[in-house]
Design a protein around this motif. Structure first.
Motif, PDB file in Angstrom:
ATOM      1  N   ARG A  92      26.561  36.344  -0.711  1.00  0.00           N
ATOM      2  CA  ARG A  92      26.491  36.319  -2.169  1.00  0.00           C
ATOM      3  C   ARG A  92      25.667  35.106  -2.586  1.00  0.00           C
ATOM      4  O   ARG A  92      25.952  33.982  -2.190  1.00  0.00           O
ATOM      5  N   LEU A  93      24.653  35.353  -3.396  1.00  0.00           N
ATOM      6  CA  LEU A  93      23.853  34.270  -3.968  1.00  0.00           C
ATOM      7  C   LEU A  93      23.971  34.340  -5.484  1.00  0.00           C
ATOM      8  O   LEU A  93      23.826  35.408  -6.073  1.00  0.00           O
ATOM      9  N   VAL A  94      24.222  33.214  -6.088  1.00  0.00           N
ATOM     10  CA  VAL A  94      24.467  33.216  -7.528  1.00  0.00           C
ATOM     11  C   VAL A  94      23.208  33.561  -8.311  1.00  0.00           C
ATOM     12  O   VAL A  94      23.277  34.174  -9.376  1.00  0.00           O
ATOM     13  N   GLN A  95      22.036  33.218  -7.761  1.00  0.00           N
ATOM     14  CA  GLN A  95      20.810  33.322  -8.551  1.00  0.00           C
ATOM     15  C   GLN A  95      19.624  33.588  -7.635  1.00  0.00           C
ATOM     16  O   GLN A  95      19.516  32.998  -6.562  1.00  0.00           O
ATOM     17  N   GLY A  96      18.749  34.469  -8.065  1.00  0.00           N
ATOM     18  CA  GLY A  96      17.523  34.719  -7.315  1.00  0.00           C
ATOM     19  C   GLY A  96      16.293  34.594  -8.179  1.00  0.00           C
ATOM     20  O   GLY A  96      15.193  34.965  -7.759  1.00  0.00           O
ATOM     21  N   ALA A 115      13.866  28.804  -2.798  1.00  0.00           N
ATOM     22  CA  ALA A 115      13.786  27.350  -2.916  1.00  0.00           C
ATOM     23  C   ALA A 115      13.017  26.952  -4.173  1.00  0.00           C
ATOM     24  O   ALA A 115      13.289  25.907  -4.777  1.00  0.00           O
ATOM     25  N   GLY A 116      12.087  27.807  -4.596  1.00  0.00           N
ATOM     26  CA  GLY A 116      11.319  27.533  -5.791  1.00  0.00           C
ATOM     27  C   GLY A 116      12.096  27.752  -7.081  1.00  0.00           C
ATOM     28  O   GLY A 116      11.623  27.384  -8.164  1.00  0.00           O
ATOM     29  N   PHE A 117      13.289  28.366  -6.956  1.00  0.00           N
ATOM     30  CA  PHE A 117      14.112  28.608  -8.148  1.00  0.00           C
ATOM     31  C   PHE A 117      15.395  27.774  -8.147  1.00  0.00           C
ATOM     32  O   PHE A 117      16.304  28.045  -8.933  1.00  0.00           O
ATOM     33  N   ILE A 118      15.438  26.747  -7.315  1.00  0.00           N
ATOM     34  CA  ILE A 118      16.622  25.888  -7.270  1.00  0.00           C
ATOM     35  C   ILE A 118      16.893  25.255  -8.629  1.00  0.00           C
ATOM     36  O   ILE A 118      18.048  25.038  -9.008  1.00  0.00           O
ATOM     37  N   TYR A 119      15.837  24.991  -9.399  1.00  0.00           N
ATOM     38  CA  TYR A 119      16.028  24.363 -10.713  1.00  0.00           C
ATOM     39  C   TYR A 119      16.846  25.253 -11.653  1.00  0.00           C
ATOM     40  O   TYR A 119      17.423  24.762 -12.630  1.00  0.00           O
ATOM     41  N   ASN A 123      23.340  23.601  -8.794  1.00  0.00           N
ATOM     42  CA  ASN A 123      24.693  23.373  -8.282  1.00  0.00           C
ATOM     43  C   ASN A 123      25.130  24.434  -7.277  1.00  0.00           C
ATOM     44  O   ASN A 123      26.217  24.328  -6.708  1.00  0.00           O
ATOM     45  N   HIS A 124      24.302  25.453  -7.077  1.00  0.00           N
ATOM     46  CA  HIS A 124      24.705  26.554  -6.200  1.00  0.00           C
ATOM     47  C   HIS A 124      23.669  26.881  -5.117  1.00  0.00           C
ATOM     48  O   HIS A 124      24.011  26.978  -3.939  1.00  0.00           O
ATOM     49  N   LEU A 125      22.415  27.091  -5.533  1.00  0.00           N
ATOM     50  CA  LEU A 125      21.410  27.598  -4.583  1.00  0.00           C
ATOM     51  C   LEU A 125      21.179  26.712  -3.356  1.00  0.00           C
ATOM     52  O   LEU A 125      21.055  27.236  -2.243  1.00  0.00           O
ATOM     53  N   PRO A 126      21.094  25.391  -3.487  1.00  0.00           N
ATOM     54  CA  PRO A 126      20.853  24.588  -2.275  1.00  0.00           C
ATOM     55  C   PRO A 126      21.900  24.819  -1.190  1.00  0.00           C
ATOM     56  O   PRO A 126      21.566  24.979  -0.003  1.00  0.00           O
ATOM     57  N   GLU A 127      23.182  24.838  -1.575  1.00  0.00           N
ATOM     58  CA  GLU A 127      24.256  25.062  -0.599  1.00  0.00           C
ATOM     59  C   GLU A 127      24.209  26.474  -0.041  1.00  0.00           C
ATOM     60  O   GLU A 127      24.469  26.706   1.151  1.00  0.00           O
ATOM     61  N   GLU A 128      23.879  27.441  -0.885  1.00  0.00           N
ATOM     62  CA  GLU A 128      23.824  28.830  -0.429  1.00  0.00           C
ATOM     63  C   GLU A 128      22.679  29.039   0.552  1.00  0.00           C
ATOM     64  O   GLU A 128      22.837  29.729   1.577  1.00  0.00           O
ATOM     65  N   ILE A 129      21.524  28.452   0.266  1.00  0.00           N
ATOM     66  CA  ILE A 129      20.390  28.556   1.188  1.00  0.00           C
ATOM     67  C   ILE A 129      20.720  27.865   2.509  1.00  0.00           C
ATOM     68  O   ILE A 129      20.427  28.399   3.593  1.00  0.00           O
ATOM     69  N   LYS A 130      21.338  26.704   2.428  1.00  0.00           N
ATOM     70  CA  LYS A 130      21.726  25.986   3.650  1.00  0.00           C
ATOM     71  C   LYS A 130      22.712  26.800   4.478  1.00  0.00           C
ATOM     72  O   LYS A 130      22.627  26.837   5.714  1.00  0.00           O
ATOM     73  N   GLY A 173      11.005  31.519 -15.582  1.00  0.00           N
ATOM     74  CA  GLY A 173      12.324  32.048 -15.254  1.00  0.00           C
ATOM     75  C   GLY A 173      13.368  31.844 -16.317  1.00  0.00           C
ATOM     76  O   GLY A 173      14.553  32.057 -16.063  1.00  0.00           O
ATOM     77  N   LEU A 174      12.944  31.427 -17.527  1.00  0.00           N
ATOM     78  CA  LEU A 174      13.914  31.192 -18.594  1.00  0.00           C
ATOM     79  C   LEU A 174      14.298  32.515 -19.243  1.00  0.00           C
ATOM     80  O   LEU A 174      13.506  33.128 -19.970  1.00  0.00           O
TER      81      LEU A 174
END
Length: 395
Positions: A92-96, A115-119, A123-130, A173-174
């Motif tokens: 499960r990824l919170v955001q793509g 990684a380009g959408f971490i911004y 609070n979620h994507l870095p840990e999920e990618i890792k 991405g807004l």
């Protein structure tokens, strides 16, 4: 413990302070076992794996962060007889971002794009990618699938999807993404099994937990949802602010002299019920409210906002046929359900008090126009389904 000669799908669901994981049979999607590591970052963190109601593993690891919890799960899997049967892994990824809304096989190209959408979800994507990369190292060669929590909301109408800001920001991405998509998808699937005509109904699903949101489903499509660009928006939550006047952010930046990082921490970890009453746990707040004015104020605000959003979502659909409560609070707190529904008779929402107290599946009064239900959600089951569709059936 020995695993049967079978192939499995491993499902991984990372939260802000928890990790849930489940093992499903790849063909039948029957659950083999499920596990969790809760209270990550505290001395109370514990790894528990259950087969039905039986605990098959329990480790008090005092996991300091998600990475330690993930590696503990991998160690257990490697030492079990199940690891050789794992055929695919779903996450499960919170955001793509705007480019990734539907389930997708994980490739190096996808991870680079994410990684380009971490911004959008720092609070979620870095840990999920890792976490994905850690599982790739532990189980090289296995297909892995990303299931995005924004998927169900991808077809919202433009008036719900876009903000009244210059279009140039959309390319970055807004937009109004919405979240809790896997939960909503599971509940819709459950409803469709009970009612063949469900795609013609107007439904509000209230996923109430530490993170809380609601979605309006009309003719089988999510047409509006309370969370927006990030999971901080919408309803007030355990430690998240919910919707704010944009001027509040300017005030905090100028008068409070907060940096963007400090503002992010305030809105996501130090706001919400926690800011009002010092704690964000709804059940504990209910236990305290009789003698604690702040606890009472927090609960009152939570229920008020939920009531307000139900009205707004019903208006967006032009009516309401079904209201579903799910999530940890929605499923287990009869008092919260009662307080939210109280006074909504003008919408056709009237609950049966005894059915509500006993947490029956249907808690609405027989004479009520709107059917009010309490349903258990299962995000991991949806991850398993999507992973099966993208991997197992293609093998």
């Amino acid at each position: 413990m020995t695993a049967k000669s079978a192939t499995y799908i491993l499902c991984i669901n990372c939260g802000s302070s928890s990790l849930k994981f489940s093992l499903y049979h790849a063909g039948s999607l029957q659950l083999e076992w499920s596990g969790s590591v809760n209270a990550i970052g505290s001395s109370k963190s514990m790894l528990v794996i259950k087969n039905d109601a039986q605990v098959i593993e329990q480790q008090n690891g005092k996991y300091k962060n998600l990475d330690q919890a993930v590696k503990a799960v991998i160690r257990w899997l490697k030492n079990s007889s199940y690891h050789q049967g794992i055929a695919a892994i779903g996450h499960r990824l919170v955001q793509g971002g705007p480019k990734h809304r539907e389930p997708e096989l994980i490739t190096g190209k996808l991870l680079k794009s994410l990684a380009g959408f971490i911004y959008l979800a720092p609070n979620h994507l870095p840990e999920e990618i890792k976490t994905i990369q850690t599982f790739q190292s532990a189980f090289p060669g296995l297909p892995q699938v990303a299931c995005f929590d924004t998927a169900i909301h991808r077809n919202m109408p433009d008036e719900a999807k876009y903000y009244a800001l210059p279009a140039t920001y959309q390319s970055q991405g807004l937009m109004h993404y919405g979240f809790h998509g896997l939960s909503y998808e599971y509940i819709l699937q459950k409803l469709s099994q009970e009612d063949e005509d469900i795609k013609n109904k107007k439904i509000i699903i209230a996923h109430l937990g530490n993170g809380a949101s609601m979605a309006a489903i009309k003719n089988g499509v999510s047409v509006e949802t309370t969370m927006g660009l990030t999971p901080m928006g919408g309803l007030v939550m355990s430690s998240r602010s919910g919707d704010l006047d944009p001027g509040v952010l300017l005030f905090l930046l100028k008068q409070g002299k907060l940096t963007p990082t400090q503002l992010d921490k305030l809105l996501s970890k130090d706001a919400g019920l926690k800011a009002i009453a010092g704690i964000g746990d709804v059940q504990e707040l209910l236990n305290r409210e009789a003698g604690d004015a702040d606890a009472k104020a927090a609960i009152t605000l939570f229920c008020y906002q939920a009531k307000k959003f139900i009205g707004a979502l019903a208006a967006a659909m032009g009516g309401l046929d079904i209201l579903v409560f799910t999530g940890g609070i929605g499923e287990h707190s009869a008092m919260i359900r009662h307080r939210i529904c109280d006074g909504l008779g003008f919408l056709g929402i009237v609950i049966h008090q005894q059915a509500n107290i006993q947490s029956h599946e249907i808690i609405s009064d027989r004479t009520a126009r709107v059917s009010v239900k309490v349903l258990t959600t299962n995000e991991e089951a949806m991850i398993a389904q999507h992973t099966q569709q993208l991997t197992y059936h293609n093998n």
